[in-house]
Structure formats: C-alpha cells, structure tokens
Design an enzyme around this catalytic site. Structure first.
Site, PDB file in Angstrom:
ATOM      1  N   THR A 129      41.395  35.351  39.983  1.00  0.00           N
ATOM      2  CA  THR A 129      40.137  33.908  39.427  1.00  0.00           C
ATOM      3  C   THR A 129      39.062  35.344  38.701  1.00  0.00           C
ATOM      4  OG1 THR A 129      39.024  35.389  41.467  1.00  0.00           O
ATOM      5  CG2 THR A 129      39.871  33.632  41.656  1.00  0.00           C
ATOM      6  N   ASP A 130      37.786  34.499  38.756  1.00  0.00           N
ATOM      7  CA  ASP A 130      36.904  35.585  37.871  1.00  0.00           C
ATOM      8  C   ASP A 130      36.366  36.957  38.901  1.00  0.00           C
ATOM      9  OD1 ASP A 130      36.968  33.864  35.735  1.00  0.00           O
ATOM     10  OD2 ASP A 130      35.389  32.909  36.200  1.00  0.00           O
ATOM     11  N   CYS A 131      36.470  36.450  39.669  1.00  0.00           N
ATOM     12  CA  CYS A 131      35.459  37.500  40.183  1.00  0.00           C
ATOM     13  C   CYS A 131      37.022  38.734  41.394  1.00  0.00           C
ATOM     14  CB  CYS A 131      34.729  37.650  41.564  1.00  0.00           C
ATOM     15  SG  CYS A 131      35.586  35.986  42.763  1.00  0.00           S
ATOM     16  N   TYR A 132      38.032  37.994  40.928  1.00  0.00           N
ATOM     17  CA  TYR A 132      39.716  39.311  41.577  1.00  0.00           C
ATOM     18  C   TYR A 132      40.444  38.646  40.912  1.00  0.00           C
ATOM     19  CZ  TYR A 132      37.734  39.204  46.270  1.00  0.00           C
ATOM     20  OH  TYR A 132      36.308  39.428  47.238  1.00  0.00           O
ATOM     21  N   PRO A 133      40.434  39.214  39.385  1.00  0.00           N
ATOM     22  CA  PRO A 133      41.452  39.272  38.310  1.00  0.00           C
ATOM     23  C   PRO A 133      43.155  39.182  38.563  1.00  0.00           C
ATOM     24  CG  PRO A 133      39.849  41.091  37.699  1.00  0.00           C
ATOM     25  CD  PRO A 133      39.548  40.326  38.706  1.00  0.00           C
TER      26      PRO A 133
END
Length: 500
Positions: A129-133
């Site tokens: 994800t954007d916060c957990y790339p």
C-alpha cells in the site's frame, strides 16, 4: 467458622509468617485438623499441572521494517502464523504445522524455541500500500528482538480429562497418543490431586485477574476457557503471560505421531484458604476424582463410555476393562506438576508472589457446551451402500468364485460361513492372481481373512478415511452379528461427491 481475606493472607506473605502447603499435603492436614482447623492453620494451597494443551499460542509484535510492511501472510521457521492483526502483529498457534517438516515441527516448537532464546526465521508477504509499500520480508530474530511476546491460550488446564482406549482392530494415532487395537493400552491426562481447578471446584478464588504460575513466570487467568463445561467438571481457563519471562522447562513443543503438534504448558494456581469450605475442597485425593474411559475406536463426537475410573486407579499403572487388565500411561507429567506446585510454594514463602482474588469468578454452572451447528447432515453408509450384495459360502472353489464375479459384473465378493457370518473377502484381482498361479482349489487359500468393514450408521467421511488408510476399494457393511447387509465402494463415494 474461620474467615480470612486476601489482604490478611498477603500481609502474612509480606511479614514472612504465611503458611503454604501443596495440594498433595492438604488431605492429611484436613484429616487431622478438620476443615475449620485446617482453614485456621493453612493460608494457601498450591496446585500444578503440566501437560499437552493444544489450544495455546502467542501474540508477537515484530516492530516496523524499513520500508514498512503490512504483513498479509507470515511464516516463522516455515510455520504459518495468523497475520490479520494490523501490520506487524501475528498470532502463532501451537498446532499449526510446518510447510516443509509437517508433523515433526509446528507452532508449539516455534514458541519453545523463542523461550529457549533460539533464532527464528521470518518470511512475510504483503500486497503493498502507499503507507506500507514493502511486499516481501525475510529476516531472523530472537525473542529479545521482539517488542511484545505474550502467551495467550484460549483453553488450558482442564479440571479433569477423559481417558482413552481403542476397541477397534487397528492402531489409532490421536491427541491422546498412540492407542493400540483391541484395548491394548489406556492413556490419560491431568494431575489428579494437584489439579488446579479441582482444588477449587466452585471457583471461589479463580477467575478473571487471578494471578497464576504460567510456564515459570507470573501470568493471569483472563476468563473461562473455550469448551468450559463446569456442570460436568470439565472447566477450563483462558490464560496469558509474558513469554519473555518464561522458563523453557515448562514450555515444551511436542509432536504426536499421526496427529500433529501440541504445546506442553505448566500451570500452577494458588488457592487462598479463606474459609473452611475452601479448605475442605482442597482435601481431595486421587481416589475422589472419577473420569470416563472412552472408546476412541468410534470416530464420533459422542464416544462409548466403557467404565469410570479414579485417578488413583489410573496412577496404579493398570485398570480392568471387561475382565481384561490393561496398562495405563499418562500423557501429562505428574513429576513436573509436583515441581510446579513446589516452585509456586517457594515463590509465595519468599514474598515474590502475591495471590489475587478474581474480579469475576469463572462460571460454576449453567454454561452450555453446544456441538457445532451443521446445516446439512453428512450422508451415512446406509444412504450410499449397495443393499443387494452377492456372497459366496466358505469352502467353495476359486472357479466357483470366478463365475459369480463374472456373472454379477462386480469386483468384490464377501465370503460367509454356514451361519451367514462374514469370514473373508475375494476380489477379481485375487481371482486373476490365483488363476495365473494355477491355484484353483478352495477360496480359503486365497481370501483375505481380516476384513475391514463398515457399519450402516457411520458417516461417509469416516468410511472414506478408512478406505484410504487401508488402501482398499470396498468395505462389506455388517451388523453386530457380522452378517453382511451391504457393501460400499470407493466408486460409490466418488459418485456421491460428484452429485453433491
């Protein structure tokens, strides 16, 4: 009547005057002094148990990686843990098996290895994800590298436990160990006289917030365990404690052949003697605790009860079942249970452990333990079996059998006695081998005499497993007099599955 408070007892711990005994010692004290005298003399009774507790595991927080990852799946030493707990938390269950090592290693061993200070390999995957790339993570940690490591066990410390034997004609591999055929052995679990929950059977001092000995550390009861059934003396506890403080002596991973892994957990509970009723309850002996002997040869939720026994009988090493003397063996360690009760006693006497009364007691009655709701019952053998089955009399020839099989166009032919009882079975392959070897005499020479059978009331799932275990393709269906009532084949089961 004697009455004390937990504050009274803890004050005596603080000033070094507390009088603590183990549950093994208490029966003689009550016999000598009576319940009132024992309650006046004794402040705390310590208990202990050490056995396989499958419903166990640990919550672990690994800290954030860089770049961060929101773990979707995670494996610890190739054992999958549940990662649906935000980003970097996971729960490892004791019975989860290794992908590569199968039943030899599982979650229980991962927990043991962590407590022992060993390195654990972590492999995690994510969708990003954007916060957990980050999508993949591989690293190695020890328990000191982990933020929190909390043992949290949904069901531990059964008040008592059923006894297992096996009346079938084959060896069974179970969570009660290996059970030999024809009631060849008996296995049992539980600490008997030292049982934590049996020493306070109405749970006056045990419940949410009770401080306990948990695997060599101080832990807590967090509530009733799953499958809590107090009306039948099958109470359980939900417990938790800090894995980082635990002693590897009391946290042991185990592998049960043919069943899987489990975690041996050590639990000790102090019973504050607040009054004579509690003192009297802690005076039980192994002779006072009875438990059912179940036939694990019947693979159903409700197994037949063969008899009741006491823990005193079980610990003698031999019990009688239908006139047969059978060896008993424990699946738990009374030696370690005694050590736990003794160690907890030392902690209290040294002033390093103070008992707490629960903020909410465990329910002592009225808890219904319901079976699983099943929307549709699985079909039984009677629903699928061929009811019109051809048999052949014992003593006939191979040629007779060949003609019957050819005319009937089937592969399996049960052999019966003059009294119409099943004595063997012949297959088309048996006939072909006999003809090739020029064996054309009596069927007795080539038939299979030890016949694996089915009962008409058995669920299809059980029969399918039996076919697989014995590597056969058909089972004669017999009644209690060994008379053939039908036959069920692997083809019948395959057709059923296809229809469903």
């Amino acid at each position: 009547m004697v009455g004390k408070t937990i504050q009274d007892i803890n004050a005596k711990i603080a000033n070094g005057s507390v009088h603590v005994v183990t549950a093994e010692e208490m029966p003689d004290i009550v016999a000598e002094l009576g319940p009132d005298g024992a309650a006046k003399e004794i402040d705390i009774v310590t208990t202990g148990t050490f056995g396989a507790m499958c419903s166990s595991g640990a919550f672990l927080n690994f800290g954030h990686s860089d770049p961060p990852i929101k773990m979707q799946k995670v494996w610890l030493n190739d054992v999958e843990a549940y990662a649906g707990l935000a980003a970097i938390d996971a729960y490892i269950g004791a019975t989860q098996l290794s992908k590569s090592r199968g039943m030899e290693y599982g979650g229980a061993h991962v927990i043991e290895d962590l407590v022992a200070g060993k390195s654990i390999d972590i492999h995690a995957t994510a969708y990003g994800t954007d916060c957990y790339p980050r999508k993949v993570l591989d690293t190695t940690v020890t328990i000191d590298d982990i933020n929190q490591a909390t043992m949290f066990n949904p069901r531990n410390g059964y008040q008592k436990y059923n006894v297992a034997t096996n009346c079938s004609d084959r060896t069974l591999y179970t969570y009660m160990g290996t059970l030999l055929p024809d009631c060849g052995n008996v296995t049992y679990s539980g600490a008997g006289v030292l049982s934590p929950l049996y020493n306070d059977p109405t749970y006056q001092t045990i419940g949410v917030g009770s401080r306990i000995f948990l695997c060599g550390a101080q832990g807590y009861v967090t509530g009733q365990g799953t499958q809590h059934e107090p009306d039948n003396n099958f109470a359980t506890m939900m417990v938790q404690g800090d894995l980082k403080q635990m002693d590897k002596k009391y946290v042991r991973g185990a592998s049960f052949h043919g069943y899987g892994t489990s975690l041996y957990v050590g639990i000790g509970i102090p019973i504050p003697i607040l009054n004579a009723d509690i003192a009297k309850a802690t005076a039980l002996t192994d002779a006072d605790i009875t438990v059912d002997v179940l036939d694990y040869g019947v693979a159903r939720r409700s197994r037949p009860v063969l008899r009741q026994v006491t823990y005193e009988e079980l610990k003698s090493g031999m019990i009688d079942i239908n006139g047969k003397e059978i060896t008993t063996s424990p699946m738990s360690s009374f030696h370690d249970a005694r050590a736990i009760a003794g160690e907890l006693k030392d902690w209290i006497q040294k002033g390093t452990f103070y008992p707490t009364l629960p903020v909410e007691r465990l329910p002592s009655s009225g808890v219904e333990f319901k079976p699983m709701k099943q929307i549709g019952e699985r079909p039984t053998v009677a629903d699928v079996m061929a009811k019109r089955v051809t048999t052949i009399l014992q003593g006939r020839t191979v040629e007779n059998a060949a003609k019957v099989i050819m005319e009937g166009n089937f592969n399996h032919l049960p052999v019966v006695s003059d009294e119409d009882r099943l004595v063997g079975i012949i297959t088309a392959w048996d006939i072909a081998k006999a003809v090739a070897k020029n064996k054309r005499d009596k069927l007795d020479d080539i038939m299979t005499r030890t016949v694996v059978t089915a009962d008409a009331s058995e669920p299809i799932d059980i029969v399918a497993r039996r076919l697989e275990q014995h590597n056969i393709s058909a089972l004669p269906v017999v009644d209690k007099h060994s008379r053939v009532k039908g036959i069920i084949t692997s083809d019948d089961i395959s057709k059923l599955v296809a229809r469903r």
